[in-house]
Design a protein around this motif. Sequence first.
Motif, PDB file in Angstrom:
ATOM      1  N   TYR A  15      58.835  55.613  -9.273  1.00 49.29           N
ATOM      2  CA  TYR A  15      58.339  56.444  -8.199  1.00 49.29           C
ATOM      3  C   TYR A  15      59.451  56.623  -7.177  1.00 49.29           C
ATOM      4  N   THR A  21      56.233  56.462   2.602  1.00 50.74           N
ATOM      5  CA  THR A  21      55.161  56.004   1.725  1.00 50.74           C
ATOM      6  C   THR A  21      54.841  54.542   1.983  1.00 50.74           C
ATOM      7  N   MET A  25      51.360  52.703   3.610  1.00 52.45           N
ATOM      8  CA  MET A  25      50.564  51.783   2.799  1.00 52.45           C
ATOM      9  C   MET A  25      50.287  50.460   3.511  1.00 52.45           C
ATOM     10  N   HIS A  34      43.181  51.514  -0.946  1.00 53.19           N
ATOM     11  CA  HIS A  34      44.347  52.245  -0.477  1.00 53.19           C
ATOM     12  C   HIS A  34      44.659  51.866   0.967  1.00 53.19           C
ATOM     13  N   TRP A  35      45.924  51.799   1.318  1.00 50.51           N
ATOM     14  CA  TRP A  35      46.358  51.495   2.679  1.00 50.51           C
ATOM     15  C   TRP A  35      45.717  50.195   3.182  1.00 50.51           C
ATOM     16  N   TRP A 161      48.445  63.720  -4.684  1.00 51.22           N
ATOM     17  CA  TRP A 161      49.731  63.064  -4.466  1.00 51.22           C
ATOM     18  C   TRP A 161      49.661  61.544  -4.458  1.00 51.22           C
ATOM     19  N   TYR A 162      48.475  60.943  -4.278  1.00 54.09           N
ATOM     20  CA  TYR A 162      48.429  59.488  -4.192  1.00 54.09           C
ATOM     21  C   TYR A 162      47.494  58.830  -5.197  1.00 54.09           C
TER      22      TYR A 162
END
Length: 279
Positions: A15, A21, A25, A34-35, A161-162
């Motif tokens: 990646y 990014t 995160m 996520h995050w 995108w994620y």
Amino acid sequence: ESERAFFEAWNANKYTKSFGTIYWMQNNAWPSMHWNLYDYYFKPGGAYFGTKKANEPVHILYDYYTKNVIVENSTLTANNGMTASVTVYNIPDLTVKYTNQVTLNATANAATTAFTIPSISGLTTTYFIRLQLKDSSNQLVSNNLYWYSTAPDVLGNKSNWYMTSVSSYADLTGLNSLATNNNLSASASKVSSGGQDTVTITLTNNDATNIAFFVRAEVTAGNDGLEVLPVIYTDNYITLWPGESITITAEYATADLGGQSPYLRVRGYNIPTSNIAIP
């Protein structure tokens, strides 16, 4: 596991490495995987320790797609004479279904393929893949565990995108068949200096046949109280094989105990919750 897999892939340059990014995160924007490295109160989540593991300077990992075991050396120094090993276990009896070991030189700032795990017959639907990497002095450098399935995730058609949607999930229900382990012992001691406490925690799996799976140690304010936050652990969500032991530390501000005595709470996937006073 999915969070760790992302960062392992990121570390292996699959990646784009983007400061933005990684910054995004760090803390959770909503209750989700996520995050979510840590929350508003700086409580470290499971993803925090997965990310820390995946970003070890010298790290052993399993590539789901190629079935390769890879040694990632992110340092600028070659590590020669290393030993990379894998053992694949059925669940819950921990029957060994495959094992392999090679000696290799881990090139500086590069990923080195150790070997490919072949197709294995007789696997239970959910199984363990345990990787270990030792240096030329036989000292453990990296230890990595995957729980995987003969019925893996199947990706869907929707993506952005994620994330990519999943049409069917891997069957990890075999983890529920792990027998309860009542033989995990825990001890802790505390040193205070300059308004900070450092707690040294030792966990030992005294069971002769069963693992202690996904064990979390927490320093709490009072007996079975709230976890002391902010806190920094050297490691957590630990799995110990029979006879194995590990020592970790926790650091926090003494004032965050709120005047209460510190306790150690230990719990895990197949471990009963226990609480002990920290002297």
